[in-house]
Design a protein around this motif. Structure first.
Motif, mmCIF file in Angstrom:
data_model
loop_
_atom_site.group_PDB
_atom_site.id
_atom_site.type_symbol
_atom_site.label_atom_id
_atom_site.label_comp_id
_atom_site.label_asym_id
_atom_site.label_seq_id
_atom_site.Cartn_x
_atom_site.Cartn_y
_atom_site.Cartn_z
ATOM 1 N N LEU A 34 0.821 -1.209 0.000
ATOM 2 C CA LEU A 34 0.000 0.000 0.000
ATOM 3 C C LEU A 34 0.857 1.262 0.000
ATOM 4 C CD1 LEU A 34 -2.796 -1.150 2.475
ATOM 5 C CD2 LEU A 34 -3.068 -0.704 0.028
ATOM 6 N N GLU A 35 2.019 1.204 0.655
ATOM 7 C CA GLU A 35 2.939 2.343 0.636
ATOM 8 C C GLU A 35 3.397 2.636 -0.791
ATOM 9 O OE1 GLU A 35 6.092 1.440 3.306
ATOM 10 O OE2 GLU A 35 4.935 1.945 5.115
ATOM 11 N N PRO A 37 -4.018 8.017 1.682
ATOM 12 C CA PRO A 37 -3.090 7.452 2.675
ATOM 13 C C PRO A 37 -3.524 6.044 3.093
ATOM 14 C CG PRO A 37 -4.577 8.973 3.742
ATOM 15 C CD PRO A 37 -4.901 9.035 2.282
ATOM 16 N N PHE A 38 -3.301 5.084 2.202
ATOM 17 C CA PHE A 38 -3.793 3.728 2.417
ATOM 18 C C PHE A 38 -3.286 3.123 3.726
ATOM 19 C CE2 PHE A 38 -4.267 3.933 -2.259
ATOM 20 C CZ PHE A 38 -5.568 3.476 -2.382
ATOM 21 N N LEU A 63 -5.569 1.867 6.735
ATOM 22 C CA LEU A 63 -5.538 0.452 7.111
ATOM 23 C C LEU A 63 -5.341 0.312 8.612
ATOM 24 C CD1 LEU A 63 -5.253 -2.584 5.991
ATOM 25 C CD2 LEU A 63 -2.806 -2.199 6.313
ATOM 26 N N GLU A 64 -4.338 1.006 9.162
ATOM 27 C CA GLU A 64 -4.048 0.906 10.588
ATOM 28 C C GLU A 64 -5.185 1.489 11.420
ATOM 29 O OE1 GLU A 64 -1.842 -0.528 13.691
ATOM 30 O OE2 GLU A 64 -1.482 -0.780 11.541
ATOM 31 N N SER A 108 -12.961 3.473 -3.429
ATOM 32 C CA SER A 108 -11.605 3.642 -3.939
ATOM 33 C C SER A 108 -10.596 3.046 -2.966
ATOM 34 C CB SER A 108 -11.304 5.130 -4.154
ATOM 35 O OG SER A 108 -12.179 5.686 -5.111
ATOM 36 N N VAL A 109 -10.840 3.236 -1.674
ATOM 37 C CA VAL A 109 -9.947 2.668 -0.663
ATOM 38 C C VAL A 109 -9.996 1.147 -0.731
ATOM 39 C CG1 VAL A 109 -9.423 2.517 1.795
ATOM 40 C CG2 VAL A 109 -10.258 4.678 0.835
#
Length: 356
Positions: A194-195, A209-210, A214-215, A287-288
């Motif tokens: 994802l980064e 900011p995936f 996520l976190e 989109s996420v």
């Protein structure tokens, strides 16, 4: 003019049944007839008197008419107050039903055999029991609104008979409880993937900011739609809480606002986001999810859904020693039984650490 008569019948067991028949005549010609069988004569008499009064006050000509189910489904989809409050899955199912053979059946003449045939057709096309169950549940929901909303006669009572039969035949069933949790290695790979996706923005697309999302999703146990809807104005910096508006609740569609604690690093993740919108994470949830799915597929991680992160977060809280009531404050569950059965999947090997 409406009238009723009662016929007494004796069953083989010796029990009596009372069939009340209500008829409406016009110019000596019967224009309406209906009947109902009851266990007690007093109930039959009461029913007959009530129906006669209703028919004479409402008028037979104004009674609800039966229509093909396709017409009823079209009416439901064309009613903004109903359709706009209908979830994505239910919309999909209703549109699908509109094109099935069962849509040709008259709304007030639907029989269990019609539903059995529909379920067989769907099963033959590859649909599973849980998927077909949605067909039955959502069709019933639409039919229950037929008379009060559209003045359409619909035999929705048939589902009381049909559902147990469909279940016994194995044509419908509840979905299996998911127990999937990402492993530590899978999460590490996902974050790395994802980064890389964050740094790749073709055609000047907005950077999502995936990894933060996520976190944050894991730490807060929020659904992705909830994550992308929380507002800056609802963030309490002093108490490290946020209001989640219109949180999902099977009993209510709107107004389920809930004050949620931002535990661990979740508050810091939210607070460091750039304030470029009234929302903290102003991105399209689809989109996420799509970005997550692409990275997951590229990594070859199988059978992992974004919603599984919610289970991961809840299970982590249990493993840290939070009570079920405390975890519910984070997840938003009204039913503690559902929370325990569905959203917890502890790793048994971790229990050894508590024994030391």
């Amino acid at each position: 003019m409406a009238s009723y008569s009662i016929e007494t019948r004796k069953l083989k067991s010796g029990e009596l049944r009372f069939k009340v028949t209500v008829v409406v005549k016009k110019d000596s010609r019967i224009i309406h007839r209906e009947s109902k069988t009851l266990k007690k004569k007093a109930l039959a008499k009461s029913y007959g008197m009530r129906r006669v009064a209703e028919l004479e006050s409402e008028g037979v000509l104004n009674r609800p008419k039966s229509v093909p189910l396709a017409v009823l489904l079209d009416s439901f989809m064309a009613e903004p107050e109903l359709w706009n409050r209908t979830g994505r899955t239910k919309r999909y199912v209703i549109k699908l039903l509109r094109d099935c053979d069962v849509a040709k059946v008259e709304s007030n003449e639907l029989k269990t055999s019609d539903l059995i045939q529909h379920c067989k057709n769907r099963k033959g096309a590859g649909a599973g029991g849980a998927t077909i169950y949605h067909d039955i549940a959502y069709l019933r929901s639409v039919m229950k609104k037929a008379k009060p909303v559209f003045n359409i006669a619909a035999n929705f009572q048939i589902f009381d008979e049909a559902v147990p039969v469909l279940t016994d035949m194995g044509l419908i069933g509840k979905s299996q409880k998911r127990t999937r949790r990402p492993t530590s290695e899978e999460l590490k790979l996902l974050k790395e993937g994802l980064e890389k996706r964050e740094s790749f923005r073709p055609n000047g697309k907005t950077r999502i900011p995936f990894t933060d999302i996520l976190e944050f999703s894991i730490l807060t146990c929020m659904r992705i739609g909830e994550v992308c809807s929380i507002r800056w104005e609802d963030l309490d910096q002093e108490n490290k809480t946020v209001v989640v508006r219109d949180r999902k609740d099977p009993r209510k569609k709107t107004g389920n606002h809930m004050l949620v604690p931002l535990l661990g690093e979740s508050f810091d993740i939210a607070f460091k986001q750039p304030k470029k919108s009234d929302r903290i994470f102003p991105y399209n949830p689809r989109s996420v999810s799509a970005g997550f799915q692409r990275v997951r597929n590229e990594l070859g991680i199988e059978d992992l859904r974004y919603h599984d992160l919610r289970r991961e977060g809840a299970s982590r809280l249990f493993e840290k020693g939070y009570s079920i009531e405390e975890v519910a404050q984070v997840t938003g569950h009204r039913s503690l039984n559902v929370l325990w059965q569905v959203y917890t999947q502890l790793f048994p090997q971790r229990l050894h650490k508590k024994a030391l």
